[in-house]
Structure formats: C-alpha cells, structure tokens
Design a protein around this motif. Structure first.
Motif, PDB file in Angstrom:
ATOM      1  N   ARG A 154      50.009-142.968   2.272  1.00 51.38           N
ATOM      2  CA  ARG A 154      49.267-141.760   1.921  1.00 51.38           C
ATOM      3  C   ARG A 154      48.244-142.089   0.861  1.00 51.38           C
ATOM      4  NH1 ARG A 154      53.194-138.138  -1.996  1.00 51.38           N
ATOM      5  NH2 ARG A 154      51.256-137.239  -2.696  1.00 51.38           N
ATOM      6  N   VAL A 155      47.326-141.190   0.681  1.00 51.45           N
ATOM      7  CA  VAL A 155      46.326-141.325  -0.370  1.00 51.45           C
ATOM      8  C   VAL A 155      46.647-140.258  -1.405  1.00 51.45           C
ATOM      9  CG1 VAL A 155      43.880-141.179  -0.953  1.00 51.45           C
ATOM     10  CG2 VAL A 155      44.598-142.244   1.200  1.00 51.45           C
ATOM     11  N   ALA A 156      46.833-140.702  -2.644  1.00 55.76           N
ATOM     12  CA  ALA A 156      47.149-139.799  -3.743  1.00 55.76           C
ATOM     13  C   ALA A 156      46.117-140.014  -4.840  1.00 55.76           C
ATOM     14  CB  ALA A 156      48.558-140.076  -4.266  1.00 55.76           C
ATOM     15  N   ARG A 157      45.337-138.990  -5.130  1.00 56.51           N
ATOM     16  CA  ARG A 157      44.258-139.067  -6.130  1.00 56.51           C
ATOM     17  C   ARG A 157      43.321-140.227  -5.855  1.00 56.51           C
ATOM     18  NH1 ARG A 157      44.779-135.464 -10.772  1.00 56.51           N
ATOM     19  NH2 ARG A 157      46.801-134.504 -10.546  1.00 56.51           N
ATOM     20  N   GLY A 158      43.016-140.419  -4.587  1.00 55.77           N
ATOM     21  CA  GLY A 158      42.062-141.444  -4.197  1.00 55.77           C
ATOM     22  C   GLY A 158      42.625-142.849  -4.128  1.00 55.77           C
ATOM     23  N   VAL A 159      43.934-142.991  -4.305  1.00 54.64           N
ATOM     24  CA  VAL A 159      44.579-144.301  -4.281  1.00 54.64           C
ATOM     25  C   VAL A 159      45.497-144.393  -3.066  1.00 54.64           C
ATOM     26  CG1 VAL A 159      46.066-145.906  -5.551  1.00 54.64           C
ATOM     27  CG2 VAL A 159      44.532-144.376  -6.810  1.00 54.64           C
ATOM     28  N   ALA A 160      45.325-145.445  -2.262  1.00 54.81           N
ATOM     29  CA  ALA A 160      46.212-145.669  -1.119  1.00 54.81           C
ATOM     30  C   ALA A 160      47.558-146.165  -1.633  1.00 54.81           C
ATOM     31  CB  ALA A 160      45.599-146.679  -0.166  1.00 54.81           C
ATOM     32  N   VAL A 161      48.626-145.485  -1.243  1.00 53.85           N
ATOM     33  CA  VAL A 161      49.979-145.805  -1.701  1.00 53.85           C
ATOM     34  C   VAL A 161      50.873-145.984  -0.479  1.00 53.85           C
ATOM     35  CG1 VAL A 161      51.952-145.003  -3.062  1.00 53.85           C
ATOM     36  CG2 VAL A 161      49.627-144.386  -3.764  1.00 53.85           C
ATOM     37  N   THR A 162      51.717-147.013  -0.501  1.00 56.37           N
ATOM     38  CA  THR A 162      52.684-147.236   0.568  1.00 56.37           C
ATOM     39  C   THR A 162      54.079-147.027  -0.007  1.00 56.37           C
ATOM     40  OG1 THR A 162      51.210-148.872   1.554  1.00 56.37           O
ATOM     41  CG2 THR A 162      53.471-148.852   2.336  1.00 56.37           C
ATOM     42  N   ALA A 163      54.877-146.183   0.653  1.00 56.05           N
ATOM     43  CA  ALA A 163      56.221-145.843   0.190  1.00 56.05           C
ATOM     44  C   ALA A 163      57.254-146.334   1.194  1.00 56.05           C
ATOM     45  CB  ALA A 163      56.347-144.334   0.012  1.00 56.05           C
ATOM     46  N   GLY A 164      58.427-146.674   0.686  1.00 58.09           N
ATOM     47  CA  GLY A 164      59.516-147.127   1.542  1.00 58.09           C
ATOM     48  C   GLY A 164      60.324-146.002   2.143  1.00 58.09           C
ATOM     49  N   GLY A 165      60.158-144.787   1.652  1.00 54.91           N
ATOM     50  CA  GLY A 165      60.902-143.645   2.174  1.00 54.91           C
ATOM     51  C   GLY A 165      60.426-142.358   1.552  1.00 54.91           C
ATOM     52  N   ALA A 166      61.010-141.261   2.019  1.00 58.84           N
ATOM     53  CA  ALA A 166      60.668-139.930   1.511  1.00 58.84           C
ATOM     54  C   ALA A 166      61.635-139.543   0.399  1.00 58.84           C
ATOM     55  CB  ALA A 166      60.723-138.890   2.624  1.00 58.84           C
ATOM     56  N   TYR A 167      61.090-139.063  -0.700  1.00 56.63           N
ATOM     57  CA  TYR A 167      61.895-138.667  -1.851  1.00 56.63           C
ATOM     58  C   TYR A 167      62.465-137.274  -1.624  1.00 56.63           C
ATOM     59  CZ  TYR A 167      63.286-137.957  -6.700  1.00 56.63           C
ATOM     60  OH  TYR A 167      64.007-137.724  -7.836  1.00 56.63           O
ATOM     61  N   ASP A 168      63.552-137.240  -0.900  1.00 55.51           N
ATOM     62  CA  ASP A 168      64.306-136.005  -0.709  1.00 55.51           C
ATOM     63  C   ASP A 168      65.705-136.380  -0.250  1.00 55.51           C
ATOM     64  OD1 ASP A 168      63.923-136.679   1.955  1.00 55.51           O
ATOM     65  OD2 ASP A 168      62.798-134.904   2.481  1.00 55.51           O
ATOM     66  N   GLY A 169      66.605-135.434  -0.217  1.00 55.44           N
ATOM     67  CA  GLY A 169      67.948-135.657   0.281  1.00 55.44           C
ATOM     68  C   GLY A 169      68.665-136.833  -0.369  1.00 55.44           C
ATOM     69  N   VAL A 170      69.227-137.678   0.487  1.00 54.43           N
ATOM     70  CA  VAL A 170      70.032-138.810   0.026  1.00 54.43           C
ATOM     71  C   VAL A 170      69.227-139.745  -0.867  1.00 54.43           C
ATOM     72  CG1 VAL A 170      71.289-140.874   0.784  1.00 54.43           C
ATOM     73  CG2 VAL A 170      71.603-138.706   1.988  1.00 54.43           C
ATOM     74  N   LEU A 171      68.012-140.091  -0.476  1.00 54.11           N
ATOM     75  CA  LEU A 171      67.216-141.027  -1.262  1.00 54.11           C
ATOM     76  C   LEU A 171      66.960-140.487  -2.671  1.00 54.11           C
ATOM     77  CD1 LEU A 171      65.646-143.579  -1.775  1.00 54.11           C
ATOM     78  CD2 LEU A 171      63.748-142.629  -0.450  1.00 54.11           C
ATOM     79  N   ALA A 172      66.665-139.217  -2.806  1.00 57.28           N
ATOM     80  CA  ALA A 172      66.436-138.633  -4.133  1.00 57.28           C
ATOM     81  C   ALA A 172      67.707-138.722  -4.981  1.00 57.28           C
ATOM     82  CB  ALA A 172      65.978-137.184  -4.002  1.00 57.28           C
ATOM     83  N   ARG A 173      68.859-138.451  -4.371  1.00 56.99           N
ATOM     84  CA  ARG A 173      70.124-138.514  -5.121  1.00 56.99           C
ATOM     85  C   ARG A 173      70.467-139.950  -5.516  1.00 56.99           C
ATOM     86  NH1 ARG A 173      71.247-134.659  -1.225  1.00 56.99           N
ATOM     87  NH2 ARG A 173      72.509-136.064   0.035  1.00 56.99           N
ATOM     88  N   VAL A 174      70.232-140.895  -4.609  1.00 55.22           N
ATOM     89  CA  VAL A 174      70.532-142.297  -4.900  1.00 55.22           C
ATOM     90  C   VAL A 174      69.620-142.826  -6.011  1.00 55.22           C
ATOM     91  CG1 VAL A 174      70.426-144.646  -3.932  1.00 55.22           C
ATOM     92  CG2 VAL A 174      71.540-142.809  -2.647  1.00 55.22           C
ATOM     93  N   LEU A 175      68.341-142.513  -5.931  1.00 57.80           N
ATOM     94  CA  LEU A 175      67.406-142.968  -6.966  1.00 57.80           C
ATOM     95  C   LEU A 175      67.763-142.367  -8.325  1.00 57.80           C
ATOM     96  CD1 LEU A 175      64.997-144.791  -7.439  1.00 57.80           C
ATOM     97  CD2 LEU A 175      63.512-142.921  -6.776  1.00 57.80           C
ATOM     98  N   SER A 176      68.142-141.113  -8.340  1.00 61.96           N
ATOM     99  CA  SER A 176      68.548-140.463  -9.583  1.00 61.96           C
ATOM    100  C   SER A 176      69.821-141.107 -10.145  1.00 61.96           C
ATOM    101  CB  SER A 176      68.776-138.968  -9.348  1.00 61.96           C
ATOM    102  OG  SER A 176      69.234-138.348 -10.527  1.00 61.96           O
ATOM    103  N   ALA A 177      70.786-141.396  -9.290  1.00 61.38           N
ATOM    104  CA  ALA A 177      72.033-142.029  -9.746  1.00 61.38           C
ATOM    105  C   ALA A 177      71.749-143.415 -10.328  1.00 61.38           C
ATOM    106  CB  ALA A 177      73.029-142.126  -8.595  1.00 61.38           C
ATOM    107  N   PHE A 178      70.839-144.146  -9.716  1.00 60.23           N
ATOM    108  CA  PHE A 178      70.463-145.464 -10.229  1.00 60.23           C
ATOM    109  C   PHE A 178      69.791-145.341 -11.592  1.00 60.23           C
ATOM    110  CE2 PHE A 178      66.896-148.540 -10.551  1.00 60.23           C
ATOM    111  CZ  PHE A 178      67.650-149.671 -10.831  1.00 60.23           C
ATOM    112  N   LYS A 179      68.768-144.487 -11.673  1.00 65.27           N
ATOM    113  CA  LYS A 179      67.976-144.379 -12.895  1.00 65.27           C
ATOM    114  C   LYS A 179      68.731-143.686 -14.024  1.00 65.27           C
ATOM    115  CE  LYS A 179      63.810-142.786 -12.557  1.00 65.27           C
ATOM    116  NZ  LYS A 179      62.593-142.063 -12.157  1.00 65.27           N
ATOM    117  N   ASP A 180      69.334-142.564 -13.728  1.00 67.87           N
ATOM    118  CA  ASP A 180      69.873-141.714 -14.782  1.00 67.87           C
ATOM    119  C   ASP A 180      71.352-141.935 -15.085  1.00 67.87           C
ATOM    120  OD1 ASP A 180      67.350-140.566 -15.072  1.00 67.87           O
ATOM    121  OD2 ASP A 180      67.755-139.132 -13.471  1.00 67.87           O
TER     122      ASP A 180
END
Length: 178
Positions: free
Chosen positions: A8-34
């Motif tokens: 996707r392009v965000a504020r004029g910058v092309a960004v490549t993501a490994g997944g969508a930040y919702d559901g399981v991925l959001a919970r896993v990332l939060s558990a890792f970070k927080d």
C-alpha cells in the motif's frame, strides 16, 4: 500465522506488510511487545521477512523505527530491532527519536503527523553505502514511516524500501448523513 503480503501507499510512501493488523495478528503483536512474550518473535519475524522479500530486499542493512524512551523503559527491549534480527537482517541503529512524542495510538491522522514533526534524527551512517530498508512493526496512517524516511533522506541516506510486520486495515470514512 501465514504471511499475507500487502502493498500500500501511506503518505506517499510505498510500504509492504507481512499481514493485516487485526484479529490474531494484532493480539500476538501486542503480547510480544507489551507482555514481553519473546517466543512470539519467530512467527512475527516470519511475517517481516516475507514483507522484506516481497519488497525486493537484497540483504541491505535495515533501519528500524526507534521506540520511545518511555516504551523502552517499560518493556526493556526494542521490539522492532528484535524482529528485524530474527528475520535475518543486519540492524543499523542510526535513526534516533528527538524530543518528546505522545503514543501514536488514539491519535487521528492529523495529530499523528503533528506528533512526529521533526521527531527523528540520524546519528551515523550504515556500514553499506548501497542504501537501507526502513522497518517498523505496524503502519497505520503512514505518519511514522514518512517522518522516519524524511529524516534518512535529509541525511542523504537512500531508502530502498519499507517493510512492516502488519498494516492496519484501511477504513473508509462516510460523512454523516451520506
């Protein structure tokens, strides 16, 4: 968690993501970070590696978006650095946070950009002269990525690509009464 690469392009910058930040991925990332659940680093790094590869990363050093001082004190580690190393990247810690920033969570698009105005500086240069990849955990509006990329460009460091673990789903705004 299998990678589902998104560009996707965000504020004029092309960004490549490994997944969508919702559901399981959001919970896993939060558990890792927080919660400091380090065992989750490997599956999250797999998503980051998939994003890097899709963005045509060729082993260039990665510059990670720095965590705030308060977050580092609270967590005791830099999550994006851990994930980048786990993904097999050489981390060049040359991007530094300047001034005080509020946590981006809960801020709208305009507030995020203002919060990061002149929010990053560059200290040093990467070992490689062929450019770097910019890496973060999540892209939402693109304000953080744009500010970090701007600081690197101002220091005449070529940003060859941008990769993140996850991208927040884009929401469409519907005007009241529409």
């Amino acid at each position: 968690m299998a990678p589902v690469v998104e560009r996707r392009v965000a504020r004029g910058v092309a960004v490549t993501a490994g997944g969508a930040y919702d559901g399981v991925l959001a919970r896993v990332l939060s558990a890792f970070k927080d919660e400091g659940r380090m065992a989750l680093a490997a599956p999250l790094a797999d998503l980051l590696r998939a994003a890097l590869e899709a963005a045509e990363w060729a082993g260039e050093p990665v510059v990670t978006v720095p965590t705030t001082r308060a977050a580092f004190v609270r967590r005791g580690f830099r999550p994006v650095d851990v994930l980048a190393r786990e993904a097999g990247a050489e981390v060049a810690r040359i991007l530094v946070a300047r001034g005080r920033r509020a946590d981006q969570r809960g801020l709208n698009r305009v507030q995020r950009a203002a919060n990061l105005a002149d929010g990053f500086g560059v200290r040093g240069r990467p070992a490689a002269r062929s450019g770097v990849f910019l890496v973060d955990d999540v892209v939402t509006t693109g304000a953080t990525i744009a500010a970090a990329r701007g600081a690197l460009r101002s220091a005449e460091i070529e940003v060859r690509g941008v990769a993140v673990v996850a991208s927040t789903p884009r929401r469409k705004y519907t005007a009241p009464g529409a």
